[in-house]
Design an enzyme around this catalytic site. Sequence first.
Site, mmCIF file in Angstrom:
data_model
loop_
_atom_site.group_PDB
_atom_site.id
_atom_site.type_symbol
_atom_site.label_atom_id
_atom_site.label_comp_id
_atom_site.label_asym_id
_atom_site.label_seq_id
_atom_site.Cartn_x
_atom_site.Cartn_y
_atom_site.Cartn_z
ATOM 1 N N GLU A 289 47.873 47.491 26.304
ATOM 2 C CA GLU A 289 49.282 47.381 26.707
ATOM 3 C C GLU A 289 50.059 46.445 25.792
ATOM 4 O O GLU A 289 51.273 46.546 25.676
ATOM 5 C CB GLU A 289 49.394 46.872 28.153
ATOM 6 C CG GLU A 289 49.420 47.994 29.164
ATOM 7 C CD GLU A 289 49.761 47.548 30.585
ATOM 8 O OE1 GLU A 289 50.006 46.349 30.827
ATOM 9 O OE2 GLU A 289 49.765 48.411 31.469
ATOM 10 N N HIS A 310 22.683 56.305 24.726
ATOM 11 C CA HIS A 310 22.161 57.640 25.035
ATOM 12 C C HIS A 310 23.299 58.614 25.345
ATOM 13 O O HIS A 310 23.063 59.693 25.887
ATOM 14 C CB HIS A 310 21.175 57.542 26.201
ATOM 15 C CG HIS A 310 20.013 56.656 25.859
ATOM 16 N ND1 HIS A 310 18.782 57.145 25.475
ATOM 17 C CD2 HIS A 310 19.911 55.306 25.786
ATOM 18 C CE1 HIS A 310 17.967 56.134 25.209
ATOM 19 N NE2 HIS A 310 18.634 55.007 25.389
ATOM 20 N N LYS A 424 55.842 57.265 35.423
ATOM 21 C CA LYS A 424 56.439 56.940 36.731
ATOM 22 C C LYS A 424 57.680 57.780 36.959
ATOM 23 O O LYS A 424 57.898 58.302 38.055
ATOM 24 C CB LYS A 424 56.830 55.452 36.787
ATOM 25 C CG LYS A 424 55.652 54.515 36.811
ATOM 26 C CD LYS A 424 56.133 53.072 36.993
ATOM 27 C CE LYS A 424 55.021 52.093 36.705
ATOM 28 N NZ LYS A 424 55.488 50.716 36.595
#
Length: 449
Positions: A289, A310, A424
């Site tokens: 951010e 793995h 948003k």
Amino acid sequence: MIDLKFDYNNAIGVISQKEVLGFQNEIINHYKSLKDKTGKGSDFLGWIDLPDEVDNALINRIERIAAEIRSKSRIFVVVGIGGSYLGARAVIESLSNSFSHLNSKDGNPVIVYAGQNISEDYMVELLKVLDTFDYSLTVISKSGTTTEPAVAFRILKIHLENKYGKEAAKTRIIAITDKQRGALKQLADQEGYETFVVPDDVGGRYSILTPVGLLPIAIAGFNIGELLGGATKMKTHIESSPNIEDNPVWAYAAVRNALYNAGKTIEITVNYEPKLFYITEWWKQLFGESEGKENKGVFPAGVGFTTDLHSMGQYIQDGLRNIFETVISVEKPHNELKVPLDEKNLDGLNYIAGKQLHEVNHMAETGTTLAHVDGGVPNLRITIPEISEDTLGQLIYFYEMACAVSGYILRVNPFDQPGVEAYKKNMFALLGKPGFEKETKAIYSRLSD
Ligand code: PA5
């Protein structure tokens, strides 16, 4: 004195020592502008002084409330998202027994999280657990308006009131929010909840050393004084060491920018201790951010080894060469367990019989580092002597300051996050939030095309 060490010898070759030291003057200037509050985002620099500024009165109040909550709660729910929950979770999970949720005898409430997603199944399953155990909660939102925690809190508040009655429920809710703004502040005032303040000048992802992190950590049973003490040690070291050569924070900020300039655009933080998983998640948010804007920034990723050797090991060894790794290496475990000797040796493991598992883990770390370096992946290493409140405090402040300076080197504002608003806006339009009528019409017509 700090115990945290930083080693970048395994990056030399891809970048030179000269390139790293070339950031020296810039770093001095950026640190000065952070201290003088003259750089980008200067309204959000309250975190710099937090380690010394969190006063005894606040610590005592947090500890008193933590003791009250602990005495009546088998479960404690932390409701928040992003910077309002990741820091607490990172420290709590690093310090907790890996199976503490199964151990009802250690006296600590089990910490669970809500409001960090909008999954119906997650919420219903949590409510079923909360039906059967005594619990309390904190709702954390600086803005007081974030949808995810607001929805979770609405549901949990009703659940608590049904379980304990309205008045008793109030004594089980602690709000942590802005000192005057936002729906949560209003609600907390009206209901008379115990409240802590997120300082105006501290952004979410830098808020771990405010009540946002400290309250849940204290309720989980950990020593917040030592956490702050570790951060203070790192702060003091930074203040006294302007040189990249003897300051791990400056070295890390310089090296990752030198690597970025050399085309290494992805940083993978690696741990060999599963308890550190959420430290990586917190770090991902902090750097992602802070730096990822204006089409720039190192992409922060994370793996846990040897587990992910793995799964992701193949890519790291052999895939596109745009990555570098930063290992968080822990010198000493808290426990001791040796590989047992087996007379029959049918599994062929007697060659490591008598060795501590940690030594085997450490050899995996050394072997992997060398293999990845040989495969063209520069390797940085942050070493801490053990996982404790003190070393986590050092690590937190190390990352916070490195992130601020690294962001300034990139010429971005490390303290804003304009990009998180886009989703948003669409979500509100889709859900028909009042005030979004135009956007609602536009988004539905786009979806029907
Ligand atoms: O770092 C940040 O600012 C964000 O990640 C916020 O912490 C997150 O969006 C939650 O915001 P709030 O605390 O306002 O609910």
